[in-house]
Design an enzyme around this catalytic site. Sequence first.
Site, short mmCIF file in Angstrom:
data_model
loop_
_atom_site.label_atom_id
_atom_site.label_comp_id
_atom_site.label_asym_id
_atom_site.label_seq_id
_atom_site.Cartn_x
_atom_site.Cartn_y
_atom_site.Cartn_z
N ALA A 44 -17.22 -108.38 22.17
CA ALA A 44 -16.02 -107.69 21.71
C ALA A 44 -16.28 -106.80 20.48
O ALA A 44 -15.60 -105.78 20.29
CB ALA A 44 -14.93 -108.70 21.40
N THR A 75 -14.75 -102.79 18.67
CA THR A 75 -13.80 -102.72 17.55
C THR A 75 -13.76 -101.31 16.94
O THR A 75 -12.72 -100.88 16.47
CB THR A 75 -14.12 -103.75 16.44
N ARG A 104 -12.69 -113.09 17.22
CA ARG A 104 -12.94 -114.05 16.13
C ARG A 104 -13.15 -113.44 14.75
O ARG A 104 -13.39 -114.17 13.80
CB ARG A 104 -14.12 -114.96 16.50
N GLN A 120 -19.74 -108.96 27.90
CA GLN A 120 -18.62 -109.92 27.98
C GLN A 120 -17.31 -109.15 27.93
O GLN A 120 -16.25 -109.74 28.07
CB GLN A 120 -18.66 -110.87 26.78
N HIS A 143 -17.59 -111.23 32.41
CA HIS A 143 -16.24 -111.78 32.23
C HIS A 143 -15.19 -110.97 33.00
O HIS A 143 -14.00 -111.05 32.71
CB HIS A 143 -15.87 -111.87 30.74
N CYS A 193 -3.64 -116.45 46.79
CA CYS A 193 -4.39 -116.13 48.02
C CYS A 193 -5.54 -115.17 47.77
O CYS A 193 -6.32 -114.89 48.68
CB CYS A 193 -3.45 -115.60 49.10
N CYS A 218 2.01 -113.89 49.81
CA CYS A 218 2.29 -115.33 49.68
C CYS A 218 3.26 -115.65 48.53
O CYS A 218 3.51 -116.82 48.27
CB CYS A 218 0.99 -116.11 49.49
N ASN A 276 -24.83 -107.45 14.37
CA ASN A 276 -23.47 -107.99 14.27
C ASN A 276 -22.96 -107.83 12.84
O ASN A 276 -23.73 -107.85 11.89
CB ASN A 276 -23.47 -109.48 14.64
P1 NAD Z 1 -15.98 -112.54 19.31
O1 NAD Z 1 -14.67 -112.03 18.84
O2 NAD Z 1 -16.20 -113.99 19.40
O3 NAD Z 1 -17.11 -111.98 18.33
C1 NAD Z 1 -17.20 -110.63 18.01
C2 NAD Z 1 -18.28 -110.48 16.96
O4 NAD Z 1 -18.49 -109.09 16.74
C3 NAD Z 1 -17.92 -111.10 15.62
O5 NAD Z 1 -18.97 -111.95 15.21
C4 NAD Z 1 -17.77 -109.90 14.68
O6 NAD Z 1 -18.31 -110.13 13.40
C5 NAD Z 1 -18.60 -108.85 15.36
N1 NAD Z 1 -18.14 -107.48 15.16
C6 NAD Z 1 -16.86 -107.02 15.08
N2 NAD Z 1 -16.85 -105.69 14.96
C7 NAD Z 1 -18.16 -105.29 14.95
C8 NAD Z 1 -18.78 -104.03 14.85
N3 NAD Z 1 -18.09 -102.90 14.75
N4 NAD Z 1 -20.14 -103.99 14.88
C9 NAD Z 1 -20.87 -105.12 14.98
N5 NAD Z 1 -20.32 -106.34 15.07
C10 NAD Z 1 -18.98 -106.43 15.07
O7 NAD Z 1 -16.32 -111.80 20.66
P2 NAD Z 1 -17.27 -112.25 21.84
O8 NAD Z 1 -18.46 -112.96 21.34
O9 NAD Z 1 -17.43 -111.09 22.76
O10 NAD Z 1 -16.27 -113.33 22.47
C11 NAD Z 1 -16.14 -113.51 23.66
C12 NAD Z 1 -14.84 -113.04 24.38
O11 NAD Z 1 -14.11 -111.96 23.84
C13 NAD Z 1 -15.32 -112.52 25.69
O12 NAD Z 1 -14.88 -113.41 26.65
C14 NAD Z 1 -14.66 -111.16 25.89
O13 NAD Z 1 -14.23 -111.05 27.22
C15 NAD Z 1 -13.53 -111.20 24.95
N6 NAD Z 1 -12.97 -109.95 24.40
C16 NAD Z 1 -13.24 -108.73 24.94
C17 NAD Z 1 -12.69 -107.58 24.38
C18 NAD Z 1 -12.99 -106.26 25.01
O14 NAD Z 1 -13.17 -106.16 26.23
N7 NAD Z 1 -13.08 -105.18 24.22
C19 NAD Z 1 -11.90 -107.68 23.25
C20 NAD Z 1 -11.62 -108.94 22.71
C21 NAD Z 1 -12.19 -110.07 23.31
#
Ligand code: NAD
Length: 241
Positions: free
Chosen positions: A29, A33, A41, A106, A124, A135, A153, A213
């Site tokens: 994710a 961002t 998280r 993910q 995911h 169904c 259904c 990260n």
């Molecule tokens: P997570 O939220 O657990 O972790 C995201 C990590 O990215 C954090 O540790 C954060 O510090 C870091 N981060 C945030 N912005 C950043 C940036 N600009 N550059 C570098 N690092 C950055 O996310 P995850 O590990 O992908 O968690 C899993 C779940 O989140 C997955 O199942 C996914 O499907 C879902 N998810 C997806 C989306 C999306 O599709 N954009 C959005 C939110 C959540």
Amino acid sequence: MRNNKEELKIKKLGKWLKESNHTVILTGAGMSTESGIPDFRSQDGLWKKKDPMKLASTEALANNYDEFYEFYKMRFGSLAGHKPHKGYDILAKWEEDGLVDSIITQNIDDFHLKAGSKNVYRIHGSINEYRCSMCGTPVDRQDFMDKLPCEKCRGNLRPGIVLFGEVLPQDELSASIEEMEKAELVIVIGTSLTVYPVSQLPHITRGKKVYINREIQGSGNFDLTFQETAGDLLEKIDNVL
Ligand code: NAD
């Protein structure tokens, strides 16, 4: 001093990218961002406001459909108007240039595909696929957004994403494991590595492991770590190639 050290690390990763015969990118994710989509998280992540286990779960789909539906309607609505940032474009270009072999993500936003990456494993699922929860009949996104029941259904409709409590699509997972086994270089970007089984994938490779990260605790057995923003760092690496 810090800048010098940082530059050396960037050059080192540039060299590894050019030398590697099989490079795999694993994103989460945090990769999105910078496109304006909150992660789960971080400080301002989605889960600070809602409880994921309660809403993005098989439990909610079965027993609390109204809240499940409202949560996803809100999430999908908030994705509209956002697009892949420069980091996505760079990864797509690296694939075209033969520097990257595959991307395991993910993320459900399909931004890698939108940016032009081709060999993408969406472990995911995707917000662009919808089906009946009973169904399995594929349905249009609009039917889900309108909260219509399944025409066949009368079951509740759902997005084609993996919920808490569900197993991952086996084809995508097996292919991702194979990719990790083949990899000489794995670059993990923007994931807290807390969601199983994806959290285990980087441990499979015998190649070099790099972690990019915004928050990093410990080295986690990575050969190189960058506590940085994904898009900016990818641009810096691209500049030294
Ligand atoms: P997570 O939220 O657990 O972790 C995201 C990590 O990215 C954090 O540790 C954060 O510090 C870091 N981060 C945030 N912005 C950043 C940036 N600009 N550059 C570098 N690092 C950055 O996310 P995850 O590990 O992908 O968690 C899993 C779940 O989140 C997955 O199942 C996914 O499907 C879902 N998810 C997806 C989306 C999306 O599709 N954009 C959005 C939110 C959540």
